[in-house]
Design a protein around this motif. Structure first.
Motif, PDB file in Angstrom:
ATOM      1  N   PHE A 166       0.788  -1.165   0.038  1.00 33.48           N
ATOM      2  CA  PHE A 166      -0.049  -0.228   0.005  1.00 33.48           C
ATOM      3  C   PHE A 166       0.850   1.234   0.206  1.00 33.48           C
ATOM      4  CE2 PHE A 166      -3.587   2.557   2.083  1.00 33.48           C
ATOM      5  CZ  PHE A 166      -4.464   2.448   0.915  1.00 33.48           C
ATOM      6  N   SER A 167       2.055   1.100   0.282  1.00 29.94           N
ATOM      7  CA  SER A 167       3.053   2.187   0.098  1.00 29.94           C
ATOM      8  C   SER A 167       3.815   2.147  -1.185  1.00 29.94           C
ATOM      9  CB  SER A 167       4.255   2.370   1.266  1.00 29.94           C
ATOM     10  OG  SER A 167       4.975   3.092   1.006  1.00 29.94           O
ATOM     11  N   THR A 168       3.492   3.128  -2.046  1.00 29.73           N
ATOM     12  CA  THR A 168       4.203   3.487  -3.312  1.00 29.73           C
ATOM     13  C   THR A 168       5.411   4.417  -3.130  1.00 29.73           C
ATOM     14  OG1 THR A 168       2.746   5.047  -3.896  1.00 29.73           O
ATOM     15  CG2 THR A 168       2.247   2.802  -4.744  1.00 29.73           C
ATOM     16  N   LYS A 169       5.712   4.816  -1.941  1.00 31.99           N
ATOM     17  CA  LYS A 169       6.867   5.658  -1.824  1.00 31.99           C
ATOM     18  C   LYS A 169       8.167   4.586  -1.990  1.00 31.99           C
ATOM     19  CE  LYS A 169       9.281   8.210   1.720  1.00 31.99           C
ATOM     20  NZ  LYS A 169       9.279   8.738   3.360  1.00 31.99           N
ATOM     21  N   PRO A 170       9.091   5.210  -2.716  1.00 33.16           N
ATOM     22  CA  PRO A 170      10.228   4.291  -2.863  1.00 33.16           C
ATOM     23  C   PRO A 170      10.730   3.786  -1.745  1.00 33.16           C
ATOM     24  CG  PRO A 170      10.449   6.344  -4.401  1.00 33.16           C
ATOM     25  CD  PRO A 170       9.239   6.438  -3.322  1.00 33.16           C
ATOM     26  N   HIS A 171      11.091   2.747  -1.507  1.00 32.87           N
ATOM     27  CA  HIS A 171      11.392   1.753  -0.421  1.00 32.87           C
ATOM     28  C   HIS A 171      12.087   0.529  -0.841  1.00 32.87           C
ATOM     29  CE1 HIS A 171       7.440   0.516  -0.391  1.00 32.87           C
ATOM     30  NE2 HIS A 171       7.661  -0.558   0.224  1.00 32.87           N
ATOM     31  N   TYR A 172      12.692  -0.272   0.014  1.00 32.59           N
ATOM     32  CA  TYR A 172      13.146  -1.353  -0.166  1.00 32.59           C
ATOM     33  C   TYR A 172      12.517  -2.692   0.842  1.00 32.59           C
ATOM     34  CZ  TYR A 172      16.274   1.143  -2.987  1.00 32.59           C
ATOM     35  OH  TYR A 172      16.707   2.175  -3.834  1.00 32.59           O
ATOM     36  N   HIS A 173      12.924  -3.908   0.524  1.00 32.55           N
ATOM     37  CA  HIS A 173      12.100  -4.961   1.534  1.00 32.55           C
ATOM     38  C   HIS A 173      13.426  -5.781   2.239  1.00 32.55           C
ATOM     39  CE1 HIS A 173       9.232  -3.673  -1.341  1.00 32.55           C
ATOM     40  NE2 HIS A 173       8.356  -3.773  -0.025  1.00 32.55           N
ATOM     41  N   VAL A 174      13.100  -6.293   3.233  1.00 29.45           N
ATOM     42  CA  VAL A 174      13.884  -7.281   3.886  1.00 29.45           C
ATOM     43  C   VAL A 174      12.948  -8.248   4.297  1.00 29.45           C
ATOM     44  CG1 VAL A 174      15.094  -7.735   6.211  1.00 29.45           C
ATOM     45  CG2 VAL A 174      15.076  -5.575   5.259  1.00 29.45           C
ATOM     46  N   ILE A 175      13.399  -9.733   3.708  1.00 25.48           N
ATOM     47  CA  ILE A 175      12.469 -10.807   3.565  1.00 25.48           C
ATOM     48  C   ILE A 175      12.877 -11.796   4.653  1.00 25.48           C
ATOM     49  CG2 ILE A 175      11.192 -12.516   2.125  1.00 25.48           C
ATOM     50  CD1 ILE A 175      11.685 -10.396  -0.119  1.00 25.48           C
ATOM     51  N   CYS A 176      12.192 -12.204   5.308  1.00 28.65           N
ATOM     52  CA  CYS A 176      12.619 -13.299   6.307  1.00 28.65           C
ATOM     53  C   CYS A 176      12.602 -14.774   5.492  1.00 28.65           C
ATOM     54  CB  CYS A 176      11.547 -13.646   7.739  1.00 28.65           C
ATOM     55  SG  CYS A 176      11.943 -15.055   8.526  1.00 28.65           S
ATOM     56  N   GLU A 177      13.608 -15.496   5.739  1.00 26.57           N
ATOM     57  CA  GLU A 177      13.884 -16.836   4.857  1.00 26.57           C
ATOM     58  C   GLU A 177      12.964 -17.699   5.543  1.00 26.57           C
ATOM     59  OE1 GLU A 177      18.288 -16.387   3.003  1.00 26.57           O
ATOM     60  OE2 GLU A 177      18.254 -16.511   5.462  1.00 26.57           O
ATOM     61  N   ARG A 178      12.759 -17.722   6.869  1.00 28.47           N
ATOM     62  CA  ARG A 178      12.040 -18.751   7.530  1.00 28.47           C
ATOM     63  C   ARG A 178      10.464 -18.709   7.335  1.00 28.47           C
ATOM     64  NH1 ARG A 178      11.604 -19.756  13.890  1.00 28.47           N
ATOM     65  NH2 ARG A 178      11.393 -21.954  13.900  1.00 28.47           N
ATOM     66  N   CYS A 179       9.937 -17.353   7.685  1.00 28.20           N
ATOM     67  CA  CYS A 179       8.383 -17.160   7.669  1.00 28.20           C
ATOM     68  C   CYS A 179       7.841 -16.334   6.418  1.00 28.20           C
ATOM     69  CB  CYS A 179       7.960 -16.689   8.991  1.00 28.20           C
ATOM     70  SG  CYS A 179       8.563 -14.936   9.124  1.00 28.20           S
ATOM     71  N   GLY A 180       8.869 -15.615   5.703  1.00 33.05           N
ATOM     72  CA  GLY A 180       8.349 -15.049   4.615  1.00 33.05           C
ATOM     73  C   GLY A 180       7.605 -13.753   4.938  1.00 33.05           C
ATOM     74  N   LYS A 181       7.905 -13.283   6.009  1.00 35.18           N
ATOM     75  CA  LYS A 181       7.686 -11.728   6.455  1.00 35.18           C
ATOM     76  C   LYS A 181       8.199 -11.039   5.726  1.00 35.18           C
ATOM     77  CE  LYS A 181       7.707  -8.587  10.401  1.00 35.18           C
ATOM     78  NZ  LYS A 181       7.969  -8.505  11.760  1.00 35.18           N
ATOM     79  N   ILE A 182       7.754  -9.841   5.055  1.00 32.10           N
ATOM     80  CA  ILE A 182       8.150  -8.786   4.434  1.00 32.10           C
ATOM     81  C   ILE A 182       8.088  -7.333   5.252  1.00 32.10           C
ATOM     82  CG2 ILE A 182       8.343  -7.391   2.295  1.00 32.10           C
ATOM     83  CD1 ILE A 182       6.865  -9.725   1.056  1.00 32.10           C
ATOM     84  N   THR A 183       9.362  -6.794   5.212  1.00 29.99           N
ATOM     85  CA  THR A 183       9.355  -5.481   6.107  1.00 29.99           C
ATOM     86  C   THR A 183       9.938  -4.376   5.334  1.00 29.99           C
ATOM     87  OG1 THR A 183       9.894  -6.803   8.043  1.00 29.99           O
ATOM     88  CG2 THR A 183      10.099  -4.390   8.185  1.00 29.99           C
ATOM     89  N   ASP A 184       9.462  -3.199   5.241  1.00 29.48           N
ATOM     90  CA  ASP A 184       9.967  -2.329   4.574  1.00 29.48           C
ATOM     91  C   ASP A 184      10.882  -1.548   5.299  1.00 29.48           C
ATOM     92  OD1 ASP A 184       7.853  -2.329   2.808  1.00 29.48           O
ATOM     93  OD2 ASP A 184       6.723  -0.781   3.650  1.00 29.48           O
TER      94      ASP A 184
END
Length: 147
Positions: free
Chosen positions: A85-103
């Motif tokens: 829902f955020s189209t402001k330029p940003h990147y993602h950290v993705i958990c390799e275990r549970c798949g959670k995505i954090t901006d």
């Protein structure tokens, strides 16, 4: 551009798109859950209040919101698309275990685009950065021996 629920509703109104209760529910879900949900997750999150809603309705509305520019579809290989829902330029950290995505926000990497274009003679339009690791919750569970 970071979008709020009210801005999204205003955009729909400006485009003369009917504000159905299902559309509002999908937008409210996106606004309240910063988990980059899939269409299925959104469907399961709102179906209790909308027993007649279908997954197709959710997909169709997500496509509409993406086309209007206030929702970003994130595609990862064969996995289900996730929606941001955020189209402001940003990147993602993705958990390799549970798949959670954090901006996470970091200065733009436009110099990488420029270098890639010069080195490869490609006309570069955009980039995305994904960083992989284990989230705080999964680290805690690993230490406690939870599988």
């Amino acid at each position: 551009m970071s979008v709020t629920l009210n801005e999204a509703i205003s955009k729909l109104e400006a485009e003369n798109i009917r504000l159905t209760s299902q559309r509002i529910a999908i937008l409210e879900y996106l606004s309240a859950h910063h988990i980059h949900p899939t269409a299925e997750e959104i469907y399961h999150g709102i179906k209790e209040n909308f027993p007649g809603i279908s997954v197709a309705t959710v997909y169709n509305n997500l496509r509409l919101f993406t086309d209007l520019g206030f929702l970003k579809e994130m595609k990862y290989g064969d996995a289900s698309s996730r929606f941001d829902f955020s189209t402001k330029p940003h990147y993602h950290v993705i958990c390799e275990r549970c798949g959670k995505i954090t901006d996470f926000y970091y200065p733009g990497l436009e110099d990488v685009e420029m270098a890639a274009g010069k080195i490869t003679n490609h006309e570069i339009h955009s980039h995305r950065l994904e960083v992989y690791g284990i989230c705080e919750q999964c680290q805690k569970e690993q230490k406690e021996g939870v599988q």
